[in-house]
Motif scaffolding. Structure first.
Motif, mmCIF file in Angstrom:
data_model
loop_
_atom_site.group_PDB
_atom_site.id
_atom_site.type_symbol
_atom_site.label_atom_id
_atom_site.label_comp_id
_atom_site.label_asym_id
_atom_site.label_seq_id
_atom_site.Cartn_x
_atom_site.Cartn_y
_atom_site.Cartn_z
ATOM 1 N N UNK A 30 1.927 3.279 1.378
ATOM 2 C CA UNK A 30 1.375 3.530 0.277
ATOM 3 C C UNK A 30 0.261 3.015 -0.720
ATOM 4 N N UNK A 31 0.126 1.680 -0.524
ATOM 5 C CA UNK A 31 -0.977 0.925 -1.219
ATOM 6 C C UNK A 31 -2.239 1.518 -0.633
ATOM 7 N N UNK A 32 -2.370 1.664 0.722
ATOM 8 C CA UNK A 32 -3.797 1.943 1.405
ATOM 9 C C UNK A 32 -4.103 3.243 0.992
ATOM 10 N N UNK A 33 -3.411 4.117 0.181
ATOM 11 C CA UNK A 33 -4.046 5.522 0.009
ATOM 12 C C UNK A 33 -5.156 5.360 -0.691
ATOM 13 N N UNK A 34 -5.981 6.274 -0.611
ATOM 14 C CA UNK A 34 -7.447 6.099 -1.221
ATOM 15 C C UNK A 34 -7.204 6.018 -2.717
ATOM 16 N N UNK A 35 -7.598 5.082 -3.587
ATOM 17 C CA UNK A 35 -7.538 4.781 -5.166
ATOM 18 C C UNK A 35 -6.131 4.431 -5.538
ATOM 19 N N UNK A 36 -5.110 4.353 -4.753
ATOM 20 C CA UNK A 36 -3.836 3.946 -5.066
ATOM 21 C C UNK A 36 -3.856 2.566 -5.711
ATOM 22 N N UNK A 37 -4.449 1.553 -4.929
ATOM 23 C CA UNK A 37 -4.306 0.118 -5.403
ATOM 24 C C UNK A 37 -5.344 0.045 -6.733
ATOM 25 N N UNK A 38 -6.344 0.702 -6.554
ATOM 26 C CA UNK A 38 -7.411 0.710 -7.706
ATOM 27 C C UNK A 38 -7.027 1.112 -8.607
#
Length: 548
Positions: A30-38
């Protein structure tokens, strides 16, 4: 000097980015999805007052689990773009949560520090297919209060862009030192430091290391410290071997690993079977009560007395009995270290703990596992100080049994039902709340199922009004309180990364000294058998995932 530019990256919100009791926890995928963490990091910056961000120092590190090193580089670049003046990172990205807290606290007043990001999912497993987490700690070194958490969540639902210095090169965090960059608002520094020396200094100001060294040097004394390949292992050798003179063979699994060596970092009866088999097991609920009962005599930091004590609501009432006996201020709070932090900041609490293997004191604003080990070593050293030749040492078991003889024993267990359908879990909790309106019927069930169980005298849904800031936390768990001091507590946990987790806490209080040596399972069997919750009917489970 490398000069970076600030980029504004368009983005759209993700559902479900509400931080729980210890931050945002999800699977790595989930966290490594584009823009998720950002998105979450920018939402946190946006939730803070601009004057607390621009020109300030930010601490960033974590427990070293998978994705941490990538996440640190992202935060560095986003912090630079948001006007942060300096980032302080633990060497190799490693800082235990209890170490981040004093690092933040010590810097307040020296420079403009506004807190830190801690990359951890606490006791959840790590690895490419397991859990990752991020939480923000404030300038007092403790977790964010409800107000900030709510702002972060609201921001995640409306975010349209995040700021990042995309052209900033990755920083080598394996070597200590300062790397400087130039940006639109001036110089930006990344400081990589070794925190172990600061932490050792803090521990030596709390405990009598000389007396502990004397205990450890006794020919018939032995102990074992198992870090379960967690981040605390990075400090273990420095403290226990180099400072206290223990043999390196006393330490095991002290090399931090991204996946905790394929094991589970939660030191409970299920995941730490080998360690439990070697030692006498003390429940976290008993541990905080016993430390509080002996702290003034055994630990120099508390020689002037305890300001008060506190426990989380699901934790057993063993601490309550000690507080009453010693005439101490006592607080029962919701799960979450931020509630303890408020009490400590107000000078109301010295020692606190949670049943989920978290114990600490007001030396920081987080739980501290190594502190707890040193506290127990201090208790042992104190109990054995009149035994110069160490012929027959007072043991952990001796201390625990003496405590039970004095205060009574709280037989205690926790049943975790993990990855439960969220809708079914909520229906179960609604049913349990409704059941509280019919205590006479409940007691008929109790009487009919087991004659050894006393009467239910009170039932409620726990609600907490913070005595410091007046904030109110509702729906914190469902309690059934029995006439003899026993309890059944049901909670929906906020620490899981998938689905819902229901936790059932079962506690049987025994004051009769002749009955404190019973097998725990036998003592708890009558309460376990009640089945007031109808777990199978609502969530389709007959047995828990984990028993602690």
């Amino acid at each position: 000097m490398v000069v970076f530019k600030v980029a504004r990256v368009e983005t759209t919100p993700f559902e479900g980015q509400k931080p729980g009791t210890s931050g945002l926890r999800k699977k790595v995928k989930v966290f490594i999805q584009p823009n998720y963490f950002q998105n979450f990091v920018q939402s946190t910056f946006n939730a803070l007052a601009p004057e607390k961000v621009r020109g300030a120092t930010l601490v960033v590190s974590g427990d070293g689990r998978y994705f941490s090193k990538d996440a640190i580089q992202i935060i560095i670049k986003m912090a630079a773009a948001n006007g942060v003046r300096c980032i302080s990172v633990g060497q190799n990205g490693l800082l235990s949560t209890p170490t981040v807290s004093p690092v933040i606290r010590e810097r307040v007043g020296i420079d403009v520090t506004f807190g830190g990001f801690i990359l951890t999912a606490s006791h959840n497993p790590g690895g490419p297919h397991e859990d990752f987490g991020i939480k923000y700690n404030m300038e007092n070194g403790g977790p964010s209060p409800e107000g900030i958490i709510d702002k972060i969540y609201e921001n995640t639902k409306t975010i349209k862009e995040y700021l990042i210095a995309e052209d900033l090169p990755n920083v080598d965090i394996s070597m200590t030192g300062v790397t400087s960059f130039g940006g639109p608002e001036g110089q930006f520094d990344v400081e990589v430091f070794d925190s172990a020396s600061d932490y050792v200094k803090l521990m030596k100001s709390i405990f009598d290391f000389e007396s502990i060294m004397k205990l450890i040097s006794s020919s018939n004394f032995s102990f074992c410290y198992d870090a379960l390949h967690g981040v605390a292992g990075a400090y273990a050798k420095r403290i226990f071997v180099e400072e206290l003179g223990a043999q390196e063979s006393s330490l095991q699994n002290c090399m931090p690993k991204e996946d905790f060596g394929g094991g589970h970092p939660d030191p409970n009866l299920t995941y730490a079977k080998e360690l439990v088999a070697r030692l006498f097991f003390v429940t976290p609920s008993d541990s905080v009560a016993i430390i509080a009962a002996n702290a003034v005599e055994a630990i120099p930091y508390f020689s002037a007395g305890l300001k008060g004590v506190a426990r989380s609501m699901p934790t057993s009432a063993a601490l309550d009995v000690v507080a009453k006996h010693l005439n101490l201020k006592f607080f029962e709070v919701p799960t979450g270290w931020k509630f303890f932090g408020n009490l400590m900041d107000a000078g109301l609490c010295s020692v606190c703990g949670e049943e989920s293997f978290g114990t600490g004191s007001d030396h920081i604003r987080e739980k501290d596992g190594i502190w707890a080990v040193l506290a127990w070593l201090s208790l042992l050293a104190h109990k054995n100080k009149e035994n110069p030749h160490g012929e027959k040492l007072v043991t952990v078991e001796d201390i625990v049994r003496q405590h039970w003889a004095t205060y009574g024993r709280h037989y205690y267990t926790r049943y975790d039902y993990e990855n439960v359908d969220a809708g079914a879990a909520k229906e179960l909790m609604v049913y349990l709340v409704k059941l509280q309106s019919f205590l006479s019927e409940v007691n008929e069930i109790v009487k009919g199922m087991h004659s050894d169980v006393s009467k239910v005298v009170h039932a409620d849904e726990f609600e907490y009004k913070d005595p410091v800031d007046g904030s109110i936390s509702k729906h914190q768990g469902i309690r059934y309180l029995f006439e003899d001091g026993s309890r059944l507590v049901f909670c929906l946990s906020g620490t899981g990364s998938e689905g819902a987790t229901i936790r059932l806490y079962i506690e049987q209080y025994e004051k009769d000294p002749s009955k404190i040596d019973r097998d725990s399972q036998d003592a708890l069997a009558p309460l376990v058998a009640l089945r007031l919750s109808k777990m199978q009917e609502f969530i389709g489970r007959t047995t828990p995932t984990v028993i602690t």
